[in-house]
Design an enzyme around this catalytic site. Sequence first.
Site, PDB file in Angstrom:
ATOM      1  CG  ASP A  76       2.970   4.248  -4.297  1.00 52.55           C
ATOM      2  OD1 ASP A  76       2.995   5.278  -3.625  1.00 52.55           O
ATOM      3  OD2 ASP A  76       2.116   3.365  -4.175  1.00 52.55           O
TER       4      ASP A  76
ATOM      5  CG  HIS B 203      -2.048   0.878   1.265  1.00 51.07           C
ATOM      6  ND1 HIS B 203      -2.364   1.733   0.253  1.00 51.07           N
ATOM      7  CD2 HIS B 203      -2.969   1.124   2.247  1.00 51.07           C
ATOM      8  CE1 HIS B 203      -3.412   2.473   0.601  1.00 51.07           C
ATOM      9  NE2 HIS B 203      -3.798   2.130   1.810  1.00 51.07           N
TER      10      HIS B 203
ATOM     11  CG  HIS C 242      -4.078   0.524  -8.320  1.00 53.01           C
ATOM     12  ND1 HIS C 242      -5.401   0.508  -7.983  1.00 53.01           N
ATOM     13  CD2 HIS C 242      -3.467   1.357  -7.440  1.00 53.01           C
ATOM     14  CE1 HIS C 242      -5.584   1.305  -6.960  1.00 53.01           C
ATOM     15  NE2 HIS C 242      -4.430   1.834  -6.604  1.00 53.01           N
TER      16      HIS C 242
HETATM   17  C1  COA Z   1      -1.055  -3.267  -6.108  1.00 50.43           C
HETATM   18  C2  COA Z   1      -1.152  -4.790  -6.100  1.00 50.43           C
HETATM   19  C3  COA Z   1      -1.012  -5.243  -4.628  1.00 50.43           C
HETATM   20  C4  COA Z   1      -2.529  -5.200  -6.618  1.00 50.43           C
HETATM   21  O1  COA Z   1      -2.617  -6.569  -6.462  1.00 50.43           O
HETATM   22  P1  COA Z   1      -3.839  -7.445  -6.962  1.00 50.43           P
HETATM   23  O2  COA Z   1      -4.941  -6.613  -7.473  1.00 50.43           O
HETATM   24  O3  COA Z   1      -4.161  -8.382  -5.841  1.00 50.43           O
HETATM   25  O4  COA Z   1      -3.244  -8.206  -8.199  1.00 50.43           O
HETATM   26  P2  COA Z   1      -2.620  -9.638  -8.170  1.00 50.43           P
HETATM   27  O5  COA Z   1      -1.605  -9.748  -7.078  1.00 50.43           O
HETATM   28  O6  COA Z   1      -3.729 -10.641  -8.197  1.00 50.43           O
HETATM   29  O7  COA Z   1      -1.871  -9.656  -9.563  1.00 50.43           O
HETATM   30  C5  COA Z   1      -2.454 -10.076 -10.794  1.00 50.43           C
HETATM   31  C6  COA Z   1      -1.353 -10.660 -11.654  1.00 50.43           C
HETATM   32  O8  COA Z   1      -0.405  -9.641 -11.980  1.00 50.43           O
HETATM   33  C7  COA Z   1       0.873  -9.941 -11.406  1.00 50.43           C
HETATM   34  N1  COA Z   1       1.361  -8.702 -10.804  1.00 50.43           N
HETATM   35  C8  COA Z   1       0.646  -7.777 -10.135  1.00 50.43           C
HETATM   36  N2  COA Z   1       1.409  -6.737  -9.790  1.00 50.43           N
HETATM   37  C9  COA Z   1       2.647  -7.024 -10.251  1.00 50.43           C
HETATM   38  C10 COA Z   1       3.873  -6.335 -10.220  1.00 50.43           C
HETATM   39  N3  COA Z   1       3.956  -5.152  -9.623  1.00 50.43           N
HETATM   40  N4  COA Z   1       4.944  -6.913 -10.778  1.00 50.43           N
HETATM   41  C11 COA Z   1       4.845  -8.112 -11.390  1.00 50.43           C
HETATM   42  N5  COA Z   1       3.696  -8.807 -11.472  1.00 50.43           N
HETATM   43  C12 COA Z   1       2.621  -8.278 -10.904  1.00 50.43           C
HETATM   44  C13 COA Z   1       0.620 -11.004 -10.350  1.00 50.43           C
HETATM   45  O9  COA Z   1       1.743 -11.827 -10.152  1.00 50.43           O
HETATM   46  C14 COA Z   1      -0.541 -11.744 -10.962  1.00 50.43           C
HETATM   47  O10 COA Z   1      -0.036 -12.576 -11.995  1.00 50.43           O
HETATM   48  P3  COA Z   1      -0.656 -14.049 -12.221  1.00 50.43           P
HETATM   49  O11 COA Z   1      -2.064 -13.798 -12.647  1.00 50.43           O
HETATM   50  O12 COA Z   1       0.202 -14.667 -13.243  1.00 50.43           O
HETATM   51  O13 COA Z   1      -0.575 -14.751 -10.883  1.00 50.43           O
HETATM   52  C15 COA Z   1      -0.049  -5.424  -6.975  1.00 50.43           C
HETATM   53  O14 COA Z   1      -0.187  -5.004  -8.318  1.00 50.43           O
HETATM   54  C16 COA Z   1       1.350  -5.142  -6.451  1.00 50.43           C
HETATM   55  O15 COA Z   1       1.827  -5.870  -5.573  1.00 50.43           O
HETATM   56  N6  COA Z   1       2.023  -4.077  -6.983  1.00 50.43           N
HETATM   57  C17 COA Z   1       3.323  -3.706  -6.488  1.00 50.43           C
HETATM   58  C18 COA Z   1       3.157  -2.916  -5.210  1.00 50.43           C
HETATM   59  C19 COA Z   1       2.659  -1.519  -5.466  1.00 50.43           C
HETATM   60  O16 COA Z   1       3.142  -0.814  -6.328  1.00 50.43           O
HETATM   61  N7  COA Z   1       1.670  -1.116  -4.659  1.00 50.43           N
HETATM   62  C20 COA Z   1       1.158   0.241  -4.704  1.00 50.43           C
HETATM   63  C21 COA Z   1      -0.287   0.277  -5.031  1.00 50.43           C
HETATM   64  S1  COA Z   1      -0.799   1.976  -5.213  1.00 50.43           S
END
Ligand code: COA
Length: 428
Positions: free
Chosen positions: A362, A267, A306
Amino acid sequence: MSDTLTVIDNRTGKKYELSISDGTIKALDLRQVKVNEADFGMMTYDPAFMNTAACKSRITYIDGDKGILRYRGYPIEQLAESSNFLETAYLILYGELPTRSQYDEWVQHITLHTMIQENIKTLMDGFHYNAHPMGMLISTVGALSTFYVDAKDIHDPESRRKQIHRLIAKMPTLAAFAYRHSVGRPYVYPDNNLSYTANFMSMLWKMTEPQFQANPILAKALDVLFILHADHEQNCSASAMRGIGSSHVDPYSAIAGAAAALYGPLHGGANEEVLHMLDAIGTKANVPAFIKEVKVGKGRLMGFGHRVYKNYDPRAKVIKRLADEVFEVTRRNPKLDIALELERIALEDEYFVKRKLYPNVDFYSGLIYQAMGFPVEMFPVLFSIPRTVGWIAQWEEMLNDPDQKIARPRQIYLGLGQREYVAMIKRS
Ligand SMILES: CC(C)(COP(=O)(O)OP(=O)(O)OC[C@H]1O[C@@H](n2cnc3c(N)ncnc32)[C@H](O)[C@@H]1OP(=O)(O)O)[C@@H](O)C(=O)NCCC(=O)NCCS
């Protein structure tokens, strides 16, 4: 005829009409779906609230597919361009842009509440010299509840109004004091002759000069960053705020919980992680190898992806432009080249394209903060200051919503049934 959803239960052959309003059915309506009278009734299973609206809200609108973010109907791009943080805060909290007199009164209230009790300073002093400023902020904002006992009066709009002024005014003071503690410098008291962001910068960086002169471009950039971070509807920390607030605890305690949720690397901690990631990558030449690792599941590309945006985060667009203005004043952050290369490759790569992973807020904000002189540990703290506005707005809306009750999700129990206690001596 009102819209309904027909559900046929194949277990019993019974048919149910569930009414649809605002594109949703009420989860509680499913409880009538039972196999017999003793049955508890149907529930929905939705870990991480992927498809559950927990409230009706009029504050912030996001269309993740189109990359739209609006506060009270106003596009974020327009607010970033034409408003300022305190005006936007008023808009988010009260639903309309203030008139001149409303604005002046509002700014006056915030300005008059910037001081914190000296005992909070003593509390700050108790932290270890290398304490993370976010841990200090979470603790001290929670501790404010012990100073303002009237905050327990959450059903009194006047009391709430006072806590709102205090919270928005004191968060920068707590944040700056946490920073000064971490660098071993004496705390700087608020200067009420300065603007919200210039005063914050003064509390952070003033040395022996009679009055701190904030660079106007940097003060403005910080103000825009605060606008961009002010609210983001039902994200993890806002949900925490609503969840904790639903127990009717005072807002300081609830904000401490919301800030704790924000602290996590998925987050508000993400921009700190972006900088660590850019440090680890080291040079532009290492970017392809890093992307390859991410694609095989070794870590994530921080600042990308996201839960809601499946398009370019509109805040990231504003921030990217802002970065150019800031780097005109500070020196260019050398990590920017690595970030631009990461973005270029990722936006063309099938892995990221298929999963609709775009830069989020971010990805670039940390580069700006670092260029302005903030250590990475301050990033989540910088996020918490403006987000306090969103947390309070979500909290007040929750308190005034007759549909809301104490938050209490259900579970699907998969553990063992009843069994008899076994004395320790008989356990194998
Ligand atoms: C923001 C976040 C937590 C959202 O997660 P989510 O909606 O639960 O999405 P998921 O974790 O289910 O990801 C969906 C797919 O994309 C991939 N993915 C998501 N974010 C990714 C990233 N930053 N880098 C690489 N792969 C990513 C996941 O591995 C998943 O792949 P799969 O379907 O092959 O398993 C996630 O994108 C993330 O961890 N981003 C990095 C942290 C970040 O920048 N957070 C700030 C948010 S404002």
